[in-house]
Scaffold this active site. Structure first.
Site, PDB file in Angstrom:
ATOM      1  N   ASP A  86       0.818  -1.212   0.000  1.00  0.00           N
ATOM      2  CA  ASP A  86       0.000   0.000   0.000  1.00  0.00           C
ATOM      3  C   ASP A  86       0.854   1.266   0.000  1.00  0.00           C
ATOM      4  O   ASP A  86       0.466   2.290  -0.571  1.00  0.00           O
ATOM      5  CB  ASP A  86      -0.938  -0.004   1.208  1.00  0.00           C
ATOM      6  CG  ASP A  86      -2.131  -0.934   1.010  1.00  0.00           C
ATOM      7  OD1 ASP A  86      -2.332  -1.409  -0.127  1.00  0.00           O
ATOM      8  OD2 ASP A  86      -2.856  -1.190   1.991  1.00  0.00           O
ATOM      9  N   ARG A 100       2.529   6.175  -2.946  1.00  0.00           N
ATOM     10  CA  ARG A 100       3.559   6.943  -3.658  1.00  0.00           C
ATOM     11  C   ARG A 100       3.141   7.177  -5.105  1.00  0.00           C
ATOM     12  O   ARG A 100       3.262   8.289  -5.633  1.00  0.00           O
ATOM     13  CB  ARG A 100       4.893   6.198  -3.612  1.00  0.00           C
ATOM     14  CG  ARG A 100       5.992   6.831  -4.450  1.00  0.00           C
ATOM     15  CD  ARG A 100       7.327   6.127  -4.233  1.00  0.00           C
ATOM     16  NE  ARG A 100       8.352   6.667  -5.111  1.00  0.00           N
ATOM     17  CZ  ARG A 100       8.853   6.064  -6.171  1.00  0.00           C
ATOM     18  NH1 ARG A 100       8.408   4.856  -6.503  1.00  0.00           N
ATOM     19  NH2 ARG A 100       9.787   6.626  -6.902  1.00  0.00           N
ATOM     20  N   ASN A 155      -5.377   8.126   2.138  1.00  0.00           N
ATOM     21  CA  ASN A 155      -5.798   7.357   3.309  1.00  0.00           C
ATOM     22  C   ASN A 155      -6.262   8.261   4.441  1.00  0.00           C
ATOM     23  O   ASN A 155      -7.414   8.245   4.829  1.00  0.00           O
ATOM     24  CB  ASN A 155      -4.661   6.468   3.809  1.00  0.00           C
ATOM     25  CG  ASN A 155      -4.666   5.091   3.184  1.00  0.00           C
ATOM     26  OD1 ASN A 155      -5.578   4.736   2.441  1.00  0.00           O
ATOM     27  ND2 ASN A 155      -3.648   4.302   3.472  1.00  0.00           N
ATOM     28  N   ARG A 184       4.068  16.368  26.475  1.00  0.00           N
ATOM     29  CA  ARG A 184       2.807  17.080  26.661  1.00  0.00           C
ATOM     30  C   ARG A 184       1.793  16.626  25.623  1.00  0.00           C
ATOM     31  O   ARG A 184       2.140  16.231  24.513  1.00  0.00           O
ATOM     32  CB  ARG A 184       3.017  18.592  26.535  1.00  0.00           C
ATOM     33  CG  ARG A 184       4.020  19.154  27.521  1.00  0.00           C
ATOM     34  CD  ARG A 184       4.033  20.662  27.496  1.00  0.00           C
ATOM     35  NE  ARG A 184       2.809  21.213  28.067  1.00  0.00           N
ATOM     36  CZ  ARG A 184       2.649  22.505  28.341  1.00  0.00           C
ATOM     37  NH1 ARG A 184       3.620  23.363  28.078  1.00  0.00           N
ATOM     38  NH2 ARG A 184       1.527  22.951  28.866  1.00  0.00           N
ATOM     39  N   ASP A 243      -3.229  12.814  22.101  1.00  0.00           N
ATOM     40  CA  ASP A 243      -1.958  12.596  21.403  1.00  0.00           C
ATOM     41  C   ASP A 243      -2.039  13.044  19.946  1.00  0.00           C
ATOM     42  O   ASP A 243      -1.014  13.259  19.298  1.00  0.00           O
ATOM     43  CB  ASP A 243      -1.567  11.118  21.450  1.00  0.00           C
ATOM     44  CG  ASP A 243      -1.051  10.694  22.814  1.00  0.00           C
ATOM     45  OD1 ASP A 243      -0.819  11.578  23.665  1.00  0.00           O
ATOM     46  OD2 ASP A 243      -0.881   9.476  23.027  1.00  0.00           O
ATOM     47  N   THR A 246      -9.327   1.320   6.827  1.00  0.00           N
ATOM     48  CA  THR A 246      -8.716   0.031   7.175  1.00  0.00           C
ATOM     49  C   THR A 246      -7.228   0.184   7.481  1.00  0.00           C
ATOM     50  O   THR A 246      -6.526  -0.815   7.628  1.00  0.00           O
ATOM     51  CB  THR A 246      -8.889  -0.974   6.020  1.00  0.00           C
ATOM     52  OG1 THR A 246      -8.402  -0.395   4.799  1.00  0.00           O
ATOM     53  CG2 THR A 246     -10.350  -1.361   5.850  1.00  0.00           C
ATOM     54  N   TYR A 284      -4.542   3.392   9.402  1.00  0.00           N
ATOM     55  CA  TYR A 284      -4.245   3.971  10.719  1.00  0.00           C
ATOM     56  C   TYR A 284      -5.518   4.149  11.544  1.00  0.00           C
ATOM     57  O   TYR A 284      -5.559   3.855  12.744  1.00  0.00           O
ATOM     58  CB  TYR A 284      -3.532   5.311  10.508  1.00  0.00           C
ATOM     59  CG  TYR A 284      -2.874   5.915  11.723  1.00  0.00           C
ATOM     60  CD1 TYR A 284      -2.956   5.331  12.990  1.00  0.00           C
ATOM     61  CD2 TYR A 284      -2.140   7.096  11.604  1.00  0.00           C
ATOM     62  CE1 TYR A 284      -2.337   5.900  14.084  1.00  0.00           C
ATOM     63  CE2 TYR A 284      -1.513   7.672  12.691  1.00  0.00           C
ATOM     64  CZ  TYR A 284      -1.619   7.078  13.930  1.00  0.00           C
ATOM     65  OH  TYR A 284      -1.008   7.653  15.016  1.00  0.00           O
ATOM     66  N   SER A 334      -6.577   1.008  13.284  1.00  0.00           N
ATOM     67  CA  SER A 334      -5.747   0.710  14.453  1.00  0.00           C
ATOM     68  C   SER A 334      -6.094   1.611  15.633  1.00  0.00           C
ATOM     69  O   SER A 334      -5.902   1.226  16.788  1.00  0.00           O
ATOM     70  CB  SER A 334      -4.265   0.875  14.101  1.00  0.00           C
ATOM     71  OG  SER A 334      -3.885  -0.001  13.058  1.00  0.00           O
TER      72      SER A 334
END
Length: 318
Positions: free
Chosen positions: A84, A89, A159, A170, A189, A200, A202, A205
């Site tokens: 992927d 790219r 994506n 911090r 974060d 499907t 990042y 996850s």
């Protein structure tokens, strides 16, 4: 991706295909060379990026390498050999030119890829006969704006774009707004804004939902937010998302687009995300529904846990 070079025979071909490979994997160059050789035998010219012309030519004795130049805009399709990441790219070249891409998976999951290495004969035949359909997918456009109102950086994401804290010590303090109305101020974060294609990746996850790629929608997912309400949000494709890094207490953050292009974002600056005017074009060689791809790629246990347990019990007693 620079100037493209064509691999051609003695006469100029009437059709052209762009070939992009994983930059460091020898098996990707081997597969691409096999494909290019087959195309040359059918009088179809192939183009490769500048940085791949030399290693590719070493694998293709007897096929001359010359500048494609003005023929690059005539490319019918981009064939990508890799995972992927390689497809993302290649999207940097194909997106503004509206050229569809076909991915040949040489990586791990490969959700964007259409075929495996063993499907070479099918790939060659269907590219030659133009026997494929094209899906148009949502792409995101993002802009970073200074406190003065001056736009200073922009990019796109196939994506997702991810706003992440630059230092571990911090959390980020970010106000998220949709259609210019505040929704939530998160200490977190980071925050992802994803396309259905990226759901499907990042975003998955990070706890986001899987969205079928033919759905037009935008997905926002907070990362490790210290808040009672920290749920993913699914929005209209026409939505405008603003992420304002609060000037009081926050430090600089990093904005990543598809993990490839990045920009440092300072406190007091705004990130705006909207639908990109261009669509990513993905060529499909088979009418395989996304449900089947999802089950196959994630190896989902559709047979059920009991069936697997009973089979294991029979193996132990036999």
């Amino acid at each position: 991706m620079g100037r493209y070079c064509g691999l051609v025979n003695d006469t100029s071909p009437s059709r052209y295909v762009v070939v992009v490979t994983h930059a460091t994997r020898d098996d990707a160059f081997d597969a691409a060379a096999e494909f290019i050789s087959e195309m040359a035998g059918r009088d179809i010219g192939c183009a490769v990026p500048d940085d791949q012309a030399k290693p590719m030519s070493s694998k293709l004795p007897g096929i001359d390498l010359e500048s494609l130049g003005e023929f690059a805009h005539e490319a019918e399709v981009v064939v990508v050999f890799g995972g992927d990441g390689t497809i993302l790219r290649a999207a940097e070249w194909s997106l503004p030119r509206h050229v569809p891409m076909i991915g040949v998976n040489l990586g791990h999951v490969g959700f964007l890829a259409e075929l495996e290495r063993s499907d070479m004969a099918d790939l060659v035949n269907k590219v030659c006969s133009r026997d494929y359909t094209v899906e148009d997918r949502l792409v995101l456009k993002t802009t970073v704006t200074e406190h003065s109102g001056q736009h200073r950086w922009s990019s796109f994401a196939v994506n997702e774009l991810s706003l992440e804290k630059a230092a571990r010590r911090r959390m980020l303090d970010v106000l998220a707004s949709v259609d210019e109305l505040p929704v939530q101020r998160w200490s977190c974060d980071g925050i992802l804004v994803s396309t259905p294609t990226g759901s499907t990746a990042y975003a998955f996850s990070a706890g986001g939902p899987v969205m079928w790629p033919d759905l037009d929608a935008m997905l926002m997912v907070p990362l490790s937010a210290h808040a009672l309400f920290a749920r993913p949000l699914v929005m209209s494709p026409a939505a405008r998302v603003d992420l304002d890094i609060q000037p009081d207490g926050s430090e600089s953050a990093v904005l990543w687009c598809d993990g490839r292009r990045s920009c440092t974002v300072r406190p007091g600056e705004r990130i705006t995300v909207v639908r990109h005017p261009d669509r990513l074009r993905i060529a499909r060689l088979a009418a395989q529904p996304f449900t089947s791809r999802l089950v196959k790629k994630f190896e989902l246990p559709v047979s059920g846990w009991r069936q697997g347990r009973d089979r294991h019990h029979l193996e132990e007693t036999s």
